[in-house]
Design a protein around this motif. Structure first.
Motif, mmCIF file in Angstrom:
data_model
loop_
_atom_site.group_PDB
_atom_site.id
_atom_site.type_symbol
_atom_site.label_atom_id
_atom_site.label_comp_id
_atom_site.label_asym_id
_atom_site.label_seq_id
_atom_site.Cartn_x
_atom_site.Cartn_y
_atom_site.Cartn_z
ATOM 1 N N GLY A 121 -62.311 -81.200 26.160
ATOM 2 C CA GLY A 121 -63.745 -81.082 25.907
ATOM 3 C C GLY A 121 -64.432 -82.435 25.793
ATOM 4 O O GLY A 121 -65.570 -82.602 26.238
ATOM 5 N N VAL A 122 -63.734 -83.393 25.209
ATOM 6 C CA VAL A 122 -64.318 -84.726 25.049
ATOM 7 C C VAL A 122 -64.515 -85.378 26.422
ATOM 8 O O VAL A 122 -65.519 -86.040 26.682
ATOM 9 N N GLU A 124 -64.917 -83.727 29.248
ATOM 10 C CA GLU A 124 -66.027 -83.031 29.905
ATOM 11 C C GLU A 124 -67.363 -83.498 29.350
ATOM 12 O O GLU A 124 -68.335 -83.639 30.100
ATOM 13 N N ALA A 125 -67.408 -83.743 28.053
ATOM 14 C CA ALA A 125 -68.643 -84.240 27.449
ATOM 15 C C ALA A 125 -69.035 -85.564 28.097
ATOM 16 O O ALA A 125 -70.195 -85.798 28.434
ATOM 17 N N ALA A 126 -68.043 -86.436 28.294
ATOM 18 C CA ALA A 126 -68.315 -87.731 28.920
ATOM 19 C C ALA A 126 -68.814 -87.541 30.357
ATOM 20 O O ALA A 126 -69.735 -88.226 30.801
ATOM 21 N N ARG A 127 -68.199 -86.589 31.057
ATOM 22 C CA ARG A 127 -68.662 -86.309 32.422
ATOM 23 C C ARG A 127 -70.106 -85.828 32.417
ATOM 24 O O ARG A 127 -70.901 -86.212 33.269
ATOM 25 N N CYS A 128 -70.431 -84.983 31.431
ATOM 26 C CA CYS A 128 -71.796 -84.466 31.327
ATOM 27 C C CYS A 128 -72.802 -85.581 31.035
ATOM 28 O O CYS A 128 -73.991 -85.412 31.250
#
Lengths: 222, 245
Positions: A121-122, A124-128
């Motif tokens: 999740g972390v 993915e958060a960075a990707r977002c």
């Protein structure tokens, strides 16, 4: 006791320094090679940020290949390469070559394991947030896993430390060499015990320092 | 304005095709607080992953001010990401970084002006009411505080849209209320469009002006929250609202 140290003190000190030299230099080199390898192993996995399952399979196989060669055999196997690289095949410096080669894939797997622990999740958060793959690697993966990487470092150092005894037995110097010469070839058990005590103390120090650093750098439990 | 146009997502799995979204369309106006409500497995998560551009839809478009962002690649994708802030159920904060560093993270991806970054971080922490926690680490914060940090981080790059994935599902009722108040406040102050994906009725009821109900991969009902709550048409909406036996 005093006699013993007068006679063997210099020898043991020299052996200790040689062992440390053969431990730290290969470890540094192994991390230079193994860290990027570990990052690649993690990121190219299915579902990773640069997923390439086929490459990952081949690369993983390559890493395993080197991991599976017994260290003693690896020493002889890379002898020509060692000679080419450092100009000699005996002594502590020559030992650094097989030590680094053996440790690099080991480091790769240790690093892979550390990076795997990071919550997807972390990432993915960075990707977002619009982070590039490079930014995710350098600012998320390698930063979030620092405590785990440090624990892996202690295991790596101690493993390489253990390997130095093998190189010592085949003529590379260090405490392993002293233990072999005096303990095995000359039956001077007192010298061998001294090397064992030194080894135990050194391992304890390495482990404690790494644990301390890992704890200091871990911001999760405060 | 965000337009979701005929969006479909089909996953190819070993056991065959799984349709996660079936031809869904909706228009979200600027300044809306838009609720997407549905039960687990209805397709909410897939829709969110498409909206925050982590997943490309099989068919259809997501128009952000008329421009399709659903199929971007490379630099354009990175730029589109920066126009959307995302808040996750699990916060997804960097555990080894301080609160201030977490909020600064998206800013530092592009900006190098240290002073400007610091100023913006202070502003954002003030906005979410955590100015005094700047130097704390996430592990020292409560769930509600962590979600506030995540919110500040999502707002850092001045996004047009704020996507919230079950933002309060892990929080207790009181904390939920305060986080929702904050969202409302941010919507008013910054004029940012907010999309909230949730299974909690109370969340939609208390802050969303418009909503859709998603069921079995489709939008079964959409309109103003008030209208749907007063007079639900679809059986799923009636079920969710407890108006069906």
């Amino acid at each position: 006791m005093a006699d013993f140290f007068a006679q063997y003190g210099d020898l043991l000190l020299e052996g200790t320094l040689e062992t440390l030299y053969m431990t730290f230099i290969p470890t540094v080199i192994a991390y230079c090679i193994g860290l990027p390898m570990g990052v690649l192993l993690t990121t190219t996995k299915q579902g990773g940020i640069m997923q390439a399952p086929r490459f990952n399979a081949v690369f993983g196989w390559f890493v395993n290949l080197f991991r599976s060669i017994p260290f003693m055999i690896l020493i002889f196997f890379v002898l020509p390469f060692t000679r080419l690289l450092v100009g000699t095949s005996i002594g502590a410096t020559a030992a650094n070559v097989p030590l680094a080669i053996a440790a690099a894939p080991f480091v790769a797997r240790m690093v892979e394991q550390s990076l795997e622990e990071i919550d997807g999740g972390v990432i993915e958060a960075a990707r977002c947030m619009g982070a590039t793959n490079w930014q995710i690697i350098t600012r998320v993966l390698l930063v979030e896993s620092i405590p785990s990487l440090l624990r892996g470092l202690s295991i790596t150092i101690i493993t390489v430390f253990g390997y130095t005894a093998v190189t010592g037995a085949v003529g590379a110097g260090g405490l392993g060499n002293i233990a072999f010469r005096f303990g095995y070839q000359r039956y001077q058990t007192d010298v061998m015990y001294a090397t064992v005590i030194l080894v135990v103390i050194l391992v304890c120090i390495i482990q404690s320092v790494c644990n301390l650093l890992a704890k200091k750098f871990d911001k999760r439990n405060r | 304005m965000i337009e979701i146009k005929n969006l479909s997502k089909i996953f190819n799995t070993k056991s065959g095709q799984v349709v996660a979204l079936k031809n869904v369309s909706a228009t979200i106006e600027n300044g809306d607080i838009f609720g997407i409500m549905g039960m687990s497995g209805a397709g909410k998560s897939t829709l969110l992953r498409c909206l925050c551009l982590l997943e490309q839809p099989t068919e259809g478009q997501i128009l952000l001010d008329g421009k399709d962002v659903a199929h971007l690649k490379g630099k354009e994708l990175l730029a589109a990401h920066r126009q959307m802030g995302v808040v996750f159920q699990g916060y997804n904060l960097l555990m080894q970084k301080t609160v201030a560093e977490n909020v600064a993270f998206p800013l530092k991806l592009t900006a190098y002006d240290k002073v400007a970054v610091q100023k913006r971080v202070a502003e954002l922490l003030e906005l979410v009411g955590l100015a005094d926690k700047a130097e704390s680490y996430p592990s020292q914060l409560s769930g509600g505080q962590k979600q506030r940090v995540a919110l500040a981080r999502a707002l850092a790059s001045n996004p047009q849209v704020l996507l919230c994935d079950e933002p309060t599902s892990a929080l207790d009722p009181l904390t939920t209320k305060s986080v929702l108040e904050l969202l409302k406040d941010i919507n008013k102050k910054l004029g940012v469009t907010i999309i909230i994906i949730t299974h909690e009725l109370s969340v939609v009821k208390s802050i969303c002006n418009r909503m859709v109900v998603i069921d079995n991969s489709q939008f079964v009902e959409q309109g103003s929250t008030q209208a749907i709550f007063e007079n639900p048409q679809s059986s799923m909406a009636r079920l969710l609202l407890g108006k069906e036996d």
